[in-house]
Design an enzyme around this catalytic site. Structure first.
Site, PDB file in Angstrom:
ATOM      1  N   LYS A  47       0.837  -1.200   0.000  1.00  0.00           N
ATOM      2  CA  LYS A  47       0.000   0.000   0.000  1.00  0.00           C
ATOM      3  C   LYS A  47       0.871   1.250   0.000  1.00  0.00           C
ATOM      4  O   LYS A  47       2.078   1.182   0.239  1.00  0.00           O
ATOM      5  CB  LYS A  47      -0.912  -0.003   1.223  1.00  0.00           C
ATOM      6  CG  LYS A  47      -0.177   0.051   2.557  1.00  0.00           C
ATOM      7  CD  LYS A  47      -1.126  -0.060   3.740  1.00  0.00           C
ATOM      8  CE  LYS A  47      -0.355  -0.019   5.054  1.00  0.00           C
ATOM      9  NZ  LYS A  47      -1.247  -0.128   6.225  1.00  0.00           N
ATOM     10  N   TYR A  83      12.436  31.521   5.248  1.00  0.00           N
ATOM     11  CA  TYR A  83      11.177  32.173   5.622  1.00  0.00           C
ATOM     12  C   TYR A  83      11.119  32.452   7.119  1.00  0.00           C
ATOM     13  O   TYR A  83      11.547  31.634   7.938  1.00  0.00           O
ATOM     14  CB  TYR A  83       9.984  31.297   5.243  1.00  0.00           C
ATOM     15  CG  TYR A  83       9.679  31.294   3.753  1.00  0.00           C
ATOM     16  CD1 TYR A  83       9.463  32.480   3.057  1.00  0.00           C
ATOM     17  CD2 TYR A  83       9.590  30.096   3.054  1.00  0.00           C
ATOM     18  CE1 TYR A  83       9.172  32.475   1.708  1.00  0.00           C
ATOM     19  CE2 TYR A  83       9.286  30.070   1.701  1.00  0.00           C
ATOM     20  CZ  TYR A  83       9.088  31.261   1.029  1.00  0.00           C
ATOM     21  OH  TYR A  83       8.801  31.249  -0.320  1.00  0.00           O
TER      22      TYR A  83
END
Length: 368
Positions: free
Chosen positions: A38, A264
């Protein structure tokens, strides 16, 4: 492994084969093995992983969602594929693609029977999931007789498998709880099996269950994280090989003066003159903001370089002060030289979350 000139996730299929053989060595010859592929095979390449596992002898596969199973079928995978969390709206697609649904509730059993009868099917194989204590999906123990009565009223389905899932099989402190789960699973079997006309495949153990609870291997075991090189403890990790290595390069080097900032919100402020490097990957690639502000680091020419400031969407910055390197040099985030478990643990998360988060825009490269 070759040097990279871009961001790439190398997928080592020989390491996958090593892990498969190690886990298979823990089983009796008659015990089947299911490989969990998965989430793009835990962030790698589900079709490539499934093809190699098919070639070397895996018996079953499992995915989380129907569309993942369809992708394997389109990729040429012919082994049985169990869908662990199907939704009723996808049941016709499950059947069209010869997938095995996990039936985990009264609602899903009734809905799947309704779909199977509408399509005039006979004995379509299903797996039943029993809730033994994880309390996530599964029938409760007091619903076993209801299941048997419901199945007796239709010829559209047959129970190919009955399974449950262990909550803490890697945790020695939770050994009593794991034994409690095994006992609950056996109670469910004792009630349900005499009422079935077909002997189902019994499966309970995950990777840590394979290693720690051989008495509970039953007819089949399921392994996910172990195939990709992680045994949920340091001792077992040494016996496995990481399948994925995430590499990138230095895009640019900066010399930051004392008092200047990087990134940032000025997430890093230099306490002294600092040499930094910018790398071409960020939180859109799966290296989330939790890894910033020196919580973890990468390897540059074999030396640890902490991630500094805030991770950006497409870039992150590292402190390379004192490291002999240049623009274009290779950087390793995790792999054989530095484990994904270490990288993740230092930032307060787990290897599962890290490796399954690697974005599909990161190039995959198969080796071996």
């Amino acid at each position: 492994m070759s040097q990279t000139s871009e961001t790439v996730l190398e997928i080592d299929l020989s390491a996958l084969e090593h892990n498969y053989n190690y886990l298979r060595s823990k089983l009796s010859p008659n015990t089947k093995m299911l490989g969990v592929v998965k989430a793009f095979a835990y962030g790698s390449d589900s079709v490539a992983i499934a093809k190699r596992l098919s070639k070397i002898g895996i018996d079953y596969f499992a995915v989380a969602y129907t569309r993942e199973g369809i992708a394997l079928r389109k990729g040429g995978i012919q082994k049985p594929i169990l869908v662990l969390h199907p939704q009723s709206t996808n049941f016709e697609e499950v059947i069209e693609n010869d997938l095995l649904p996990n039936i985990y509730s009264k609602f899903t059993l009734e809905a799947f029977i309704e779909t199977a009868e509408k399509l005039q099917l006979k004995k379509y194989p299903i797996h039943l999931k029993i809730n033994t204590g994880l309390n996530r999906l599964g029938f409760d123990l007091d619903e076993m007789n209801w299941i048997a009565e419901t199945l007796a009223s239709t010829e559209s389905v047959k129970v190919e498998g009955i399974f449950s899932h262990l909550a803490a099989s890697e945790d020695e402190a939770e050994r009593d709880f794991t034994k409690y789960q095994i006992e609950n699973y056996q109670k469910a079997l004792d009630t349900l099996l005499p009422q079935l006309d077909f002997p189902p495949i019994r499966h309970l153990c995950n990777t840590s269950g394979i290693i720690n609870y051989p008495e509970a291997h039953y007819d089949m075991v399921r392994t996910g994280i172990g195939l990709y090189g992680f045994g949920n403890c340091a001792e077992e990790d040494k016996k496995l090989k990481p399948v994925g290595t995430l590499k990138t390069i230095i895009s640019q080097i900066h010399h930051i003066k004392k008092g200047e900032s990087v990134g940032y919100n000025r997430g890093f402020k230099a306490a002294s003159a600092t040499k930094t490097a910018t790398l071409p990957l960020g939180h859109a690639d799966g290296i989330n903001r939790i890894y910033g502000k020196e919580k973890t680091g990468v390897l540059v020419n074999g030396y640890h370089a902490p991630i500094i400031g805030n991770v950006c969407m497409d870039m992150l910055m590292i402190d390379i002060s004192g490291i002999d390197c240049k623009e274009g040099d290779e950087v390793i985030l995790f792999g054989k030289e530095k484990s994904a478990e270490e990288f993740a643990h230092n930032a307060g998360t787990i290897s599962y979350e890290l490796i399954t988060s690697i974005s599909q825009r990161v190039k995959r490269k198969l080796i071996n």
